[in-house]
Design a protein around this motif. Sequence first.
Motif, mmCIF file in Angstrom:
data_model
loop_
_atom_site.group_PDB
_atom_site.id
_atom_site.type_symbol
_atom_site.label_atom_id
_atom_site.label_comp_id
_atom_site.label_asym_id
_atom_site.label_seq_id
_atom_site.Cartn_x
_atom_site.Cartn_y
_atom_site.Cartn_z
ATOM 1 N N ALA A 20 0.826 -1.203 0.000
ATOM 2 C CA ALA A 20 0.000 0.000 0.000
ATOM 3 C C ALA A 20 0.863 1.258 0.000
ATOM 4 N N LEU A 21 1.907 1.253 0.816
ATOM 5 C CA LEU A 21 2.822 2.402 0.845
ATOM 6 C C LEU A 21 3.489 2.601 -0.516
ATOM 7 N N LEU A 22 3.921 1.510 -1.130
ATOM 8 C CA LEU A 22 4.584 1.608 -2.431
ATOM 9 C C LEU A 22 3.626 2.115 -3.504
ATOM 10 N N ALA A 23 2.379 1.660 -3.457
ATOM 11 C CA ALA A 23 1.392 2.138 -4.424
ATOM 12 C C ALA A 23 1.185 3.643 -4.271
ATOM 13 N N ARG A 24 1.164 4.126 -3.035
ATOM 14 C CA ARG A 24 1.034 5.564 -2.799
ATOM 15 C C ARG A 24 2.286 6.310 -3.271
ATOM 16 N N ALA A 25 3.447 5.780 -2.923
ATOM 17 C CA ALA A 25 4.705 6.463 -3.239
ATOM 18 C C ALA A 25 4.945 6.538 -4.743
ATOM 19 N N LEU A 26 4.537 5.507 -5.472
ATOM 20 C CA LEU A 26 4.796 5.435 -6.910
ATOM 21 C C LEU A 26 3.582 5.831 -7.744
ATOM 22 N N GLU A 27 2.481 6.208 -7.064
ATOM 23 C CA GLU A 27 1.220 6.498 -7.753
ATOM 24 C C GLU A 27 0.861 5.330 -8.671
ATOM 25 N N ALA A 28 0.990 4.127 -8.107
ATOM 26 C CA ALA A 28 0.813 2.890 -8.859
ATOM 27 C C ALA A 28 -0.531 2.244 -8.541
ATOM 28 N N ASP A 29 -0.959 1.351 -9.433
ATOM 29 C CA ASP A 29 -2.101 0.499 -9.157
ATOM 30 C C ASP A 29 -1.649 -0.699 -8.317
ATOM 31 N N TYR A 30 -2.627 -1.378 -7.734
ATOM 32 C CA TYR A 30 -2.342 -2.538 -6.877
ATOM 33 C C TYR A 30 -3.161 -3.725 -7.368
#
Length: 209
Positions: A20-30
């Motif tokens: 979840a943190l990585l998705a936020r940091a990278l503006e990525a989908d999950y």
Amino acid sequence: MAPIFITGIGTGIGKTFISALLARALEADYWKPIQAGYEGGTDSEYVQHTLTGTASIVHPEVYKLKMPASPHIAAREEGITISIQKICEQVPAINRNLIIEGAGGLLVPLNGSEFVADLIKALGAKVILISRNYLGSINHSLLTARVCREMNLPVIGWIFNDQYLHYEEEIVHWSNYPQIASVPYMRTENGNFIEAQTAALQKQLKGFL
């Protein structure tokens, strides 16, 4: 753009929170293609809550299995067989980063002959390894790293989660995979903590992606 696959040294070491943190940091989908056990809510639901207010999309599971067990056992209970080919056919078509969360560790069986590590190879994903400090975690971390090397998985590095001591330096040294970040222990994952860790990860990831 190769997806980023989040795996770890076992179960319950924080893959979902870090994803979840990585998705936020990278503006990525999950995307978590395989969910085994959902009585207390799914990992996708948790991530969806954490990503509230962002443009990131949480994509639906390919396999959503009721039993909280190894995926091959949970699937067997429902009379189905998990297919890596089927998962690969349903990779979300997007033009930005995709965070894919695995189930358990690399050698968690998906069916009678294939493991999570085989899914990573089939997806052509890069790997971020999650480790957590507990008695035995050095052994589990280095075994995970050895499997990655033997299977030629493209590892970006380690993210250490929860409480951490000198074991981080030792795992980095012995595995020869770099440390991306350390996320400190927090009893309650409140909004301020999540925002702070997201900002820290954005800076720390620049040298790796």
